[in-house]
Design an enzyme around this catalytic site. Structure first.
Site, PDB file in Angstrom:
ATOM      1  N   CYS A   1      35.687  43.621  15.281  1.00  0.00           N
ATOM      2  CA  CYS A   1      36.092  43.370  13.897  1.00  0.00           C
ATOM      3  C   CYS A   1      34.934  43.649  12.940  1.00  0.00           C
ATOM      4  O   CYS A   1      33.773  43.411  13.251  1.00  0.00           O
ATOM      5  CB  CYS A   1      36.523  41.907  13.731  1.00  0.00           C
ATOM      6  SG  CYS A   1      38.150  41.535  14.400  1.00  0.00           S
TER       7      CYS A   1
ATOM      8  N   ASP B   1      36.288  30.789  13.273  1.00  0.00           N
ATOM      9  CA  ASP B   1      37.529  31.483  13.599  1.00  0.00           C
ATOM     10  C   ASP B   1      38.774  30.763  13.087  1.00  0.00           C
ATOM     11  O   ASP B   1      39.891  31.259  13.249  1.00  0.00           O
ATOM     12  CB  ASP B   1      37.654  31.684  15.116  1.00  0.00           C
ATOM     13  CG  ASP B   1      36.820  32.858  15.610  1.00  0.00           C
ATOM     14  OD1 ASP B   1      36.362  33.652  14.766  1.00  0.00           O
ATOM     15  OD2 ASP B   1      36.645  32.993  16.832  1.00  0.00           O
TER      16      ASP B   1
ATOM     17  N   LYS C   1      41.210  33.559  24.644  1.00  0.00           N
ATOM     18  CA  LYS C   1      40.754  34.954  24.637  1.00  0.00           C
ATOM     19  C   LYS C   1      39.238  35.037  24.855  1.00  0.00           C
ATOM     20  O   LYS C   1      38.757  35.781  25.706  1.00  0.00           O
ATOM     21  CB  LYS C   1      41.106  35.606  23.295  1.00  0.00           C
ATOM     22  CG  LYS C   1      40.494  37.006  23.113  1.00  0.00           C
ATOM     23  CD  LYS C   1      40.807  37.579  21.750  1.00  0.00           C
ATOM     24  CE  LYS C   1      39.814  37.168  20.700  1.00  0.00           C
ATOM     25  NZ  LYS C   1      38.664  38.090  20.567  1.00  0.00           N
ATOM     26  N   ASN C   2      38.490  34.259  24.061  1.00  0.00           N
ATOM     27  CA  ASN C   2      37.028  34.358  24.136  1.00  0.00           C
ATOM     28  C   ASN C   2      36.486  33.879  25.480  1.00  0.00           C
ATOM     29  O   ASN C   2      35.450  34.353  25.940  1.00  0.00           O
ATOM     30  CB  ASN C   2      36.392  33.572  22.995  1.00  0.00           C
ATOM     31  CG  ASN C   2      36.630  34.233  21.643  1.00  0.00           C
ATOM     32  OD1 ASN C   2      36.916  35.424  21.567  1.00  0.00           O
ATOM     33  ND2 ASN C   2      36.538  33.459  20.566  1.00  0.00           N
TER      34      ASN C   2
END
Length: 422
Positions: free
Chosen positions: A118, A308, A22-23
């Site tokens: 977030c 993470d 994703k990142n």
């Protein structure tokens, strides 16, 4: 609003395919803004954040097509007709700030809303702005927007990051590819996503040296061309699913996993009594003797232990033998999952940036609430090891970073299902 229902589980066996990162994908997508030729990304993850970035790029005039069930993104920025990244889109995701460097480098001006994402601390963008200023950008913050301009184009410069920042390194790296002259990024982030971005930019014609080290040197070029590039494996999804058989027992292979992506994490698993074996298919994980030992963890920039994966590891330490300390050094407010784990019977004390976890024999199922992306999946893992049923609400966080969780875990034997909201 959807929820995830998890029931206490027996052993897990089988293979889990690991998606593209994703990142990495969220960084590679804005790179299309640097060229008027097509950029195609393969191995793209199918996530809500990718849809948000797609919407943002399309709002600027880029063409983005999702092909092959979303795993291929075909993009073109030959007709950019808007230079304002609007608050209504940017507020949904922090990675939206990554359009600033490419827009400024190619067009000499951009207006980008301050980002959201977030709620895990302030996460300011000042390092992004200082890096662009070092390349000659003129910046003004007004009404919640960054107004940036470089009337004569960006110029090469020396960027000395006071702190390691992945996002600021990515923004500066993209901007520097079209700056006049040489740019040096000192104290640059070393994450695999940075390396992946540099490799893609090099395919587009950029001149970059040193990615993966703390000093990256970029020689600016007049223009970049198109390219096709596979998104690197998601090391956070990889680490998360490596934990599934640790919570439940059994043996699982994470397809496409590589040890170099999760070396610090795998080292801690080894200390905890977990076997991680690299095979030609990926990483095979199982408990060694049925016991999990308590292990201390301190989060750090890559190649250290990833922030993470801290929430997921904390959940594991809740059922380990002994007491562990987890120190969070990257983001403030990143222990918001602790109260939810306590609802499930965990023994956790939080003091500032340190959490002390004393393992218990058995977690109990309970209704819990996801507070952020990684917290959501930590509660699912905990629920798989708990007695009874756990319902995780607010899983829109989960869908930002994990594709088809219930399908992937269900395929290896997990008792998990999505409950659609009313």
């Amino acid at each position: 609003m959807d929820s995830i229902l998890v029931r206490g589980n027996g052993e897990l066996h089988g293979d889990i395919p690991i998606a593209g990162a994703k990142n990495a994908c969220l960084t590679l997508m804005p790179a299309t803004l640097l060229s008027d030729e097509p950029l195609t990304l393969t191995n793209a993850p199918r996530l809500s954040d990718i849809k948000t970035m797609t919407t943002l790029l399309q709002s600027l005039g880029a063409e983005v097509s999702s092909l092959q069930d979303g795993q291929v993104l075909a993009m073109s920025s030959h007709n950019i007709n808007n230079h304002v990244a609007d608050y209504d889109i940017v507020r949904k995701m922090r990675a939206s700030i990554l359009v600033l460097g490419p827009m400024l480098a190619r067009y000499g001006h951009a207006v980008v809303s301050l980002p959201g994402g977030c709620a895990i601390g302030a996460r300011p963008v000042d390092l992004h702005l200082k890096a662009l200023e070092a390349m000659g950008a003129e910046l003004e913050l007004k009404d919640g927007y960054i107004h940036a301009k470089a009337p004569g184009g960006l110029k090469g410069g020396i960027v000395n990051f006071p702190l390691v920042s992945v996002g600021a390194t990515e923004n500066a790296l993209m901007a520097a590819t079209l700056a006049k002259g040489t740019t040096v990024l000192n104290n640059a982030a070393r994450e695999p996503e940075i390396v992946d971005l540099a490799q893609c930019l090099r395919k587009m014609g950029a001149q970059i040296e040193g990615e993966g080290s703390s000093t990256i040197t970029i020689q600016g070029v007049d223009r970049l061309n198109g390219a096709t590039h596979p998104v690197v494996t998601d090391r956070i999804e990889l680490g998360t699913y490596m934990l599934a058989p640790v919570f439940c027992g059994g043996e699982v292979t994470c397809l496409g996993g590589r040890m170099d992506l999760v070396a610090a994490f795998a080292e801690k698993l080894d200390e905890a009594g977990i076997s991680v074996e690299e095979t030609d298919k990926g990483l095979k994980v199982a408990r060694r003797n049925g016991l999990i030992r308590a292990v201390d963890v301190t989060t750090a920039p890559f190649p250290g232990f990833p922030t993470d994966l801290q929430a997921q590891f904390m959940a594991l330490m809740c059922i380990a033998e002994g007491t562990s300390k987890l120190e969070e050094n990257i983001f403030e407010n990143r222990f918001m999952h602790a109260p939810e784990l306590i609802r499930m019977g965990a023994d956790i004390e939080v003091h500032g940036g340190t959490a002390t976890v004393t393992g218990v024999k058995q977690l109990k199922g309970a209704p819990v609430m996801a507070t952020d992306l990684r917290a959501s999946v930590s509660l699912i893992l905990a629920g798989m090891a708990a007695e009874g049923e756990t319902v995780v609400s607010r899983v829109y966080h989960l869908d930002r970073g994990y594709e088809r969780v219930e399908e992937k875990l269900g395929a290896i034997g997990a008792h998990i299902e999505r409950i659609s909201g009313v």
